[in-house]
Structure formats: C-alpha cells, structure tokens
Design an enzyme around this catalytic site. Structure first.
Site, PDB file in Angstrom:
ATOM      1  N   ASN A  15      34.744 -23.675  32.511  1.00  0.00           N
ATOM      2  CA  ASN A  15      33.831 -22.620  32.961  1.00  0.00           C
ATOM      3  C   ASN A  15      34.638 -21.687  33.866  1.00  0.00           C
ATOM      4  O   ASN A  15      34.915 -22.005  35.020  1.00  0.00           O
ATOM      5  CB  ASN A  15      32.675 -23.266  33.721  1.00  0.00           C
ATOM      6  CG  ASN A  15      31.477 -22.370  33.934  1.00  0.00           C
ATOM      7  OD1 ASN A  15      30.571 -22.727  34.672  1.00  0.00           O
ATOM      8  ND2 ASN A  15      31.416 -21.215  33.298  1.00  0.00           N
ATOM      9  N   CYS A  77      26.164 -21.926  40.880  1.00  0.00           N
ATOM     10  CA  CYS A  77      26.997 -22.467  39.815  1.00  0.00           C
ATOM     11  C   CYS A  77      27.798 -23.628  40.389  1.00  0.00           C
ATOM     12  O   CYS A  77      28.584 -23.432  41.326  1.00  0.00           O
ATOM     13  CB  CYS A  77      27.926 -21.401  39.240  1.00  0.00           C
ATOM     14  SG  CYS A  77      29.092 -22.040  38.023  1.00  0.00           S
ATOM     15  N   ASN A  79      30.199 -25.439  38.926  1.00  0.00           N
ATOM     16  CA  ASN A  79      31.629 -25.336  38.626  1.00  0.00           C
ATOM     17  C   ASN A  79      32.306 -24.319  39.532  1.00  0.00           C
ATOM     18  O   ASN A  79      33.416 -24.548  40.025  1.00  0.00           O
ATOM     19  CB  ASN A  79      31.823 -24.953  37.155  1.00  0.00           C
ATOM     20  CG  ASN A  79      31.432 -26.078  36.218  1.00  0.00           C
ATOM     21  OD1 ASN A  79      31.704 -27.241  36.483  1.00  0.00           O
ATOM     22  ND2 ASN A  79      30.774 -25.731  35.124  1.00  0.00           N
ATOM     23  N   HIS A 155      16.628 -24.449  34.324  1.00  0.00           N
ATOM     24  CA  HIS A 155      17.217 -25.063  33.140  1.00  0.00           C
ATOM     25  C   HIS A 155      16.120 -25.692  32.295  1.00  0.00           C
ATOM     26  O   HIS A 155      15.150 -26.232  32.825  1.00  0.00           O
ATOM     27  CB  HIS A 155      18.232 -26.141  33.526  1.00  0.00           C
ATOM     28  CG  HIS A 155      19.441 -25.608  34.203  1.00  0.00           C
ATOM     29  ND1 HIS A 155      20.596 -25.281  33.528  1.00  0.00           N
ATOM     30  CD2 HIS A 155      19.688 -25.316  35.505  1.00  0.00           C
ATOM     31  CE1 HIS A 155      21.489 -24.822  34.375  1.00  0.00           C
ATOM     32  NE2 HIS A 155      20.968 -24.832  35.587  1.00  0.00           N
ATOM     33  N   ASN A 184      18.475 -20.974  31.600  1.00  0.00           N
ATOM     34  CA  ASN A 184      19.629 -21.662  31.013  1.00  0.00           C
ATOM     35  C   ASN A 184      19.106 -22.740  30.070  1.00  0.00           C
ATOM     36  O   ASN A 184      18.176 -23.470  30.416  1.00  0.00           O
ATOM     37  CB  ASN A 184      20.485 -22.298  32.107  1.00  0.00           C
ATOM     38  CG  ASN A 184      20.986 -21.284  33.114  1.00  0.00           C
ATOM     39  OD1 ASN A 184      21.909 -20.533  32.848  1.00  0.00           O
ATOM     40  ND2 ASN A 184      20.368 -21.258  34.291  1.00  0.00           N
ATOM     41  N   GLU A 208      24.114 -20.229  28.784  1.00  0.00           N
ATOM     42  CA  GLU A 208      23.818 -19.762  30.143  1.00  0.00           C
ATOM     43  C   GLU A 208      23.193 -18.375  30.103  1.00  0.00           C
ATOM     44  O   GLU A 208      23.677 -17.483  29.399  1.00  0.00           O
ATOM     45  CB  GLU A 208      25.094 -19.719  30.982  1.00  0.00           C
ATOM     46  CG  GLU A 208      25.644 -21.087  31.333  1.00  0.00           C
ATOM     47  CD  GLU A 208      26.649 -21.025  32.474  1.00  0.00           C
ATOM     48  OE1 GLU A 208      26.303 -20.461  33.536  1.00  0.00           O
ATOM     49  OE2 GLU A 208      27.776 -21.522  32.302  1.00  0.00           O
ATOM     50  N   ARG A 209      22.122 -18.216  30.872  1.00  0.00           N
ATOM     51  CA  ARG A 209      21.489 -16.904  30.921  1.00  0.00           C
ATOM     52  C   ARG A 209      22.491 -15.906  31.518  1.00  0.00           C
ATOM     53  O   ARG A 209      23.124 -16.156  32.542  1.00  0.00           O
ATOM     54  CB  ARG A 209      20.199 -16.933  31.741  1.00  0.00           C
ATOM     55  CG  ARG A 209      20.353 -17.331  33.196  1.00  0.00           C
ATOM     56  CD  ARG A 209      19.057 -17.165  33.960  1.00  0.00           C
ATOM     57  NE  ARG A 209      19.252 -17.524  35.367  1.00  0.00           N
ATOM     58  CZ  ARG A 209      18.368 -17.314  36.325  1.00  0.00           C
ATOM     59  NH1 ARG A 209      17.204 -16.767  36.039  1.00  0.00           N
ATOM     60  NH2 ARG A 209      18.623 -17.658  37.571  1.00  0.00           N
ATOM     61  N   CYS A 217      28.792 -25.992  32.392  1.00  0.00           N
ATOM     62  CA  CYS A 217      27.867 -25.450  33.392  1.00  0.00           C
ATOM     63  C   CYS A 217      27.530 -26.584  34.345  1.00  0.00           C
ATOM     64  O   CYS A 217      26.958 -27.602  33.939  1.00  0.00           O
ATOM     65  CB  CYS A 217      26.609 -24.911  32.716  1.00  0.00           C
ATOM     66  SG  CYS A 217      25.330 -24.371  33.868  1.00  0.00           S
ATOM     67  N   GLY A 218      27.886 -26.431  35.618  1.00  0.00           N
ATOM     68  CA  GLY A 218      27.669 -27.491  36.589  1.00  0.00           C
ATOM     69  C   GLY A 218      26.201 -27.775  36.834  1.00  0.00           C
ATOM     70  O   GLY A 218      25.766 -28.934  36.814  1.00  0.00           O
ATOM     71  N   THR A 219      25.412 -26.729  37.064  1.00  0.00           N
ATOM     72  CA  THR A 219      23.982 -26.951  37.270  1.00  0.00           C
ATOM     73  C   THR A 219      23.335 -27.474  35.993  1.00  0.00           C
ATOM     74  O   THR A 219      22.405 -28.271  36.031  1.00  0.00           O
ATOM     75  CB  THR A 219      23.289 -25.661  37.735  1.00  0.00           C
ATOM     76  OG1 THR A 219      23.592 -24.595  36.824  1.00  0.00           O
ATOM     77  CG2 THR A 219      23.716 -25.277  39.143  1.00  0.00           C
ATOM     78  N   GLY A 220      23.863 -27.031  34.830  1.00  0.00           N
ATOM     79  CA  GLY A 220      23.346 -27.522  33.559  1.00  0.00           C
ATOM     80  C   GLY A 220      23.633 -28.997  33.351  1.00  0.00           C
ATOM     81  O   GLY A 220      22.804 -29.744  32.810  1.00  0.00           O
TER      82      GLY A 220
END
Length: 285
Positions: A15, A77, A79, A155, A184, A208-209, A217-220
C-alpha cells in the site's frame, strides 16, 4: 523558478503513498497534488499523498493527513500510520518508540519494534471498532450479505469463495445507497491450513474508496478480522493475506501487557512492516 518539494515514497504491504514532511515543505492544494502526483504515468505513482506534521496539542506527537489518489481526504490508514512511525523515527524526528499520531479518526498509538536503529515493524492501536454508524451505513435490502465495521472509516466485508470479484463489484458497492459517504469494500475467504482445516488466516482483497484496488489496506485488514471473529470464521487473532503482503491483527479480549506492549480491551491492534522505496524532489507548478 518553480517551487520544489522533497518527498519520500513508502509502502506498507504494498500500500504505497507519497510522504511529505510539512514542517519543512508546507503544502497547499493537497487534493490537487494528490491527484496529479498519484498518477502512474504522468506523476510519481501511488495510492495517495500523506502529509506529516507536528502536533499542536499535547495529546499527540505528530499529525497525519491522507489524500487518496482521486483527491478525496481519508480519515485513517493503518498502513500509512506504520510508515509514518518508521519515517519519524529513522529520519530523526523523534527518538520515541511509542508515538502518538493525530488522525481524522482520533489519536492512534504506534508501538515501534526497533532493532539496531531500524524499525522492523509497527503495531498500531486502531481503537475500538464500531458495528453501527448512521453517518456511514444505512442498511438496505438490496445490499449483498456482509458485515459493516467502522475503523474510523467505513468498511463492508463480504465473505465469498471468489475474492477476485471485488475488482468489478467494488466500484458499484463503494457508491451503494447504503453508504452515504461511500465505503471501502473487502472480499474475504478463510484459508485452509496444511492439514486442510480452516485456520486463522484469511485471504482478503480490497477496493478502497477513492483509490480503487490497492495492494493492501490496514483498516480493511482490521475490519476483515473483526468481521471474521463476529461470524465465527476466526478467533481474536488472525492473519490477513492481502495482495501486497501479510498483516497480523488482534482484537484484544482484555487489558494486558505482553512483550513490552500494553493491550486494551476491545481495541484492535494491527502489526506489519513498513518500507522506504525512494526519495525524490518534484516541482509544484
């Protein structure tokens, strides 16, 4: 003479973002620059632009603003947060191994694993996930079955045998009427262990939006881990295998200390690598 800005390209599990230290190079029009610089053929090429600044409040050490490749501003984010931790430590902006980072979704605590002056990995306290949030999610019957998780940004996780379907379903679902501020989208599937059993690893691809398909995607990854735990597909600890690399997630069940780190109950912890790619200089025209 055109003004020049020095930047650093970094990535966390693939990312990749463009990082600028705004204490040295103040940035105007970040939305426009994110679009221009992120372009793969006419710009630097990236998933977006990250601005690093000093915090004006005692609650945080540094600030982070993130602009997606389409110029929209992201709230958080994971990442990018890890990359900021590596950047500020290895570039001599701090000697702390616990760094507090102000984001649009709150202050995140970064715990740096440093070996021989090099940050080998970073664990980010992603705080407590939210499973309902009317600002981001308004359920509708025409939405495919999935799990909504807010990690400070929205998400929607869909478990499926075909994670590659996110490539064509992601654009539609990102802008579905159920998501007032877009969303996302993760397509995920539990991976089999060598013994043929479903383990704690999940293969995940993300749309990712504002950026489209990204390597990670870290939050993903965090949202996927939470959704897997809630649906019985994984426990409180899981490994998320994304296109660009592997991330480790723990949704802490209780307050505890381990390996010099403190874990708070119900907080999600993201651990993974961060890497420098190259430094450069670009004109602002």
């Amino acid at each position: 003479m055109a003004e020049k800005v020095k930047f650093t390209k970094m990535h966390g599990a693939g990312n990749d973002y463009i990082y600028v230290d705004t204490t040295r190079f103040p940035i105007d029009r970040p939305e426009e620059l994110a679009r221009r610089w992120s372009a793969p053929h006419t710009g630097i090429g990236s998933d977006g632009l990250v601005l690093i600044g000093r915090s004006a409040t005692p609650e945080a050490d540094f600030t982070m603003r993130i602009f997606n490749a389409d110029g929209s501003e992201a709230m958080m984010c994971g990442n990018a947060s890890r990359c900021v931790g590596k950047y500020v430590y290895e570039r001599g902006l701090t000697d702390k191994t616990v760094v507090r980072l102000q984001t649009l979704s709150g202050v995140k605590t970064l715990q740096l694993k440093v070996v021989g002056g090099t940050v080998e990995s970073v664990t980010v306290d992603m705080l407590v996930p939210r499973l309902t949030d009317e600002r981001f999610y308004q359920p509708r019957p025409d939405l495919p079955e999935g799990t909504f998780v807010s990690m400070g940004n929205p998400h929607y996780v869909i478990f499926t045998d075909n994670v590659d379907a996110v490539e064509h379903e992601g654009p539609r679902l990102e802008r579905h009427a159920a998501f007032p501020e877009r969303c996302n989208i993760e397509f995920a599937a539990p991976l089999l262990s060598p013994k043929g059993e479903v383990g704690r690893a999940l293969r995940t691809r993300v749309w990712e939006r504002g950026s489209g398909i990204t390597q990670a995607c870290g939050t993903g990854a965090c949202a996927t881990a939470v959704a897997a735990c809630l649906t019985g597909r994984a426990g409180r600890q899981s490994t998320i295998v994304m296109d660009g690399g592997t991330l480790h997630i723990e949704w802490s069940e209780s307050d505890r200390s381990a390996e010099g780190r403190f874990y708070r109950k119900n907080h999600v912890y993201l651990t993974g690598p961060a890497a420098f790619v190259f430094d450069g200089e670009i004109e602002i025209s």
